[in-house]
Design an enzyme around this catalytic site. Sequence first.
Site, PDB file in Angstrom:
ATOM      1  N   GLY A  74      45.877  46.165  23.742  1.00  0.00           N
ATOM      2  CA  GLY A  74      44.519  45.668  23.989  1.00  0.00           C
ATOM      3  C   GLY A  74      43.623  45.960  22.807  1.00  0.00           C
ATOM      4  O   GLY A  74      42.426  46.251  22.955  1.00  0.00           O
ATOM      5  N   GLY A 133      36.891  45.279  22.192  1.00  0.00           N
ATOM      6  CA  GLY A 133      36.308  46.345  23.012  1.00  0.00           C
ATOM      7  C   GLY A 133      36.863  47.743  22.771  1.00  0.00           C
ATOM      8  O   GLY A 133      36.908  48.241  21.636  1.00  0.00           O
ATOM      9  N   VAL A 169      51.496  42.029  27.261  1.00  0.00           N
ATOM     10  CA  VAL A 169      52.088  43.096  28.079  1.00  0.00           C
ATOM     11  C   VAL A 169      52.710  42.578  29.378  1.00  0.00           C
ATOM     12  O   VAL A 169      53.442  43.303  30.037  1.00  0.00           O
ATOM     13  CB  VAL A 169      51.076  44.238  28.393  1.00  0.00           C
ATOM     14  CG1 VAL A 169      50.616  44.939  27.130  1.00  0.00           C
ATOM     15  CG2 VAL A 169      49.897  43.742  29.222  1.00  0.00           C
ATOM     16  N   TYR A 194      41.185  44.233  41.015  1.00  0.00           N
ATOM     17  CA  TYR A 194      40.945  45.134  39.871  1.00  0.00           C
ATOM     18  C   TYR A 194      40.979  46.590  40.351  1.00  0.00           C
ATOM     19  O   TYR A 194      41.603  47.449  39.728  1.00  0.00           O
ATOM     20  CB  TYR A 194      39.608  44.794  39.217  1.00  0.00           C
ATOM     21  CG  TYR A 194      39.337  45.624  37.978  1.00  0.00           C
ATOM     22  CD1 TYR A 194      40.148  45.516  36.855  1.00  0.00           C
ATOM     23  CD2 TYR A 194      38.276  46.537  37.944  1.00  0.00           C
ATOM     24  CE1 TYR A 194      39.909  46.289  35.719  1.00  0.00           C
ATOM     25  CE2 TYR A 194      38.031  47.307  36.818  1.00  0.00           C
ATOM     26  CZ  TYR A 194      38.855  47.175  35.714  1.00  0.00           C
ATOM     27  OH  TYR A 194      38.623  47.949  34.587  1.00  0.00           O
ATOM     28  N   GLY A 212      33.098  54.081  33.272  1.00  0.00           N
ATOM     29  CA  GLY A 212      32.231  53.204  34.058  1.00  0.00           C
ATOM     30  C   GLY A 212      31.875  52.000  33.202  1.00  0.00           C
ATOM     31  O   GLY A 212      32.738  51.432  32.532  1.00  0.00           O
ATOM     32  N   VAL A 253      30.987  49.706  30.383  1.00  0.00           N
ATOM     33  CA  VAL A 253      31.073  49.655  28.921  1.00  0.00           C
ATOM     34  C   VAL A 253      30.818  48.200  28.506  1.00  0.00           C
ATOM     35  O   VAL A 253      31.443  47.283  29.064  1.00  0.00           O
ATOM     36  CB  VAL A 253      32.487  50.050  28.421  1.00  0.00           C
ATOM     37  CG1 VAL A 253      32.484  50.208  26.902  1.00  0.00           C
ATOM     38  CG2 VAL A 253      32.978  51.320  29.098  1.00  0.00           C
TER      39      VAL A 253
END
Length: 245
Positions: free
Chosen positions: A13, A17, A53, A143, A174, A176
């Site tokens: 990833g 981010g 992935v 999620y 939390g 971001v």
Amino acid sequence: MAALDGKTALVTGASSGIGAATVRALREAGARVGAGARRTERLDADVTGELDVTSAESCASFVAQAVDALGGLDILVNGAGLALGRDPFTESSEEDERAVLETNVDGLIRMTRLCLPHLRDGGHIVNLGSVAGRQAYANGALYITSKFAVRGFTYALREDLLGRPIRITTVDPGLVETEFSLVRFRGDAEKARGVYEGVEAMRPEDIADCVLFAVTRPPHVNVDEIVVKALTQSSGGRILRADES
Ligand code: NAP
């Protein structure tokens, strides 16, 4: 000497981010880093490679090539993940359920299994969980399920690896501000912006700091879990906006 001089790391990833910020932080600390994601053009690291992935073949080939190029492995950061939609479970679809679970759970487990044989003594696995994996909120069932699974897997792995010189950490953030919400709202930039309106969200670098803290403790210290939230939130579902304070 920098804290991670001579160490190598793989980050999944890594095209955006938290993953991208983690690559930068690890490299600044002296590690040589292999970065993987599907959007390879966005990767910036010592070794880069295409990685999906959700595909066993893609993971196997990425791990083999990146570990070979780096000359062994000390740190794995499982950062790849996504949410799709913010709707009641009654509106969930087979396709979305599969995408979220295959990415966040199956992908993370697969990457861990493939990397474990390469991890040198003193190695470290860091999993990106979420506060969603600790406390449920409305309209995020898949999620939330996936992140509870990440935490369960991390706990179970710690039991199975006990006695081996491998450390395991879950970092549970939390709010971001990343492209996470753009993906969650399927490219709807306005909706995504709304998630961060009236609140000072954390930055990807704040989470990369947490990863760096965990992997730079003395070898006998295992940071099990880091839970980190924006100041004005108490959970994934309760965020105080400026006009509400
Ligand atoms: P982001 O900016 O959207 O980054 C997500 C990363 O995951 C991208 O690099 C993306 O790369 C990668 N990815 C998605 N599907 C993939 C796949 N099938 N194979 C390989 N890579 C894949 O979101 P982020 O906020 O940095 O998220 C990183 C992690 O932090 C996730 O696990 C997320 O659940 C977790 N987290 C985020 C927040 C938040 O508020 N942002 C809070 C708690 C936890 P490609 O699309 O290029 O493949």
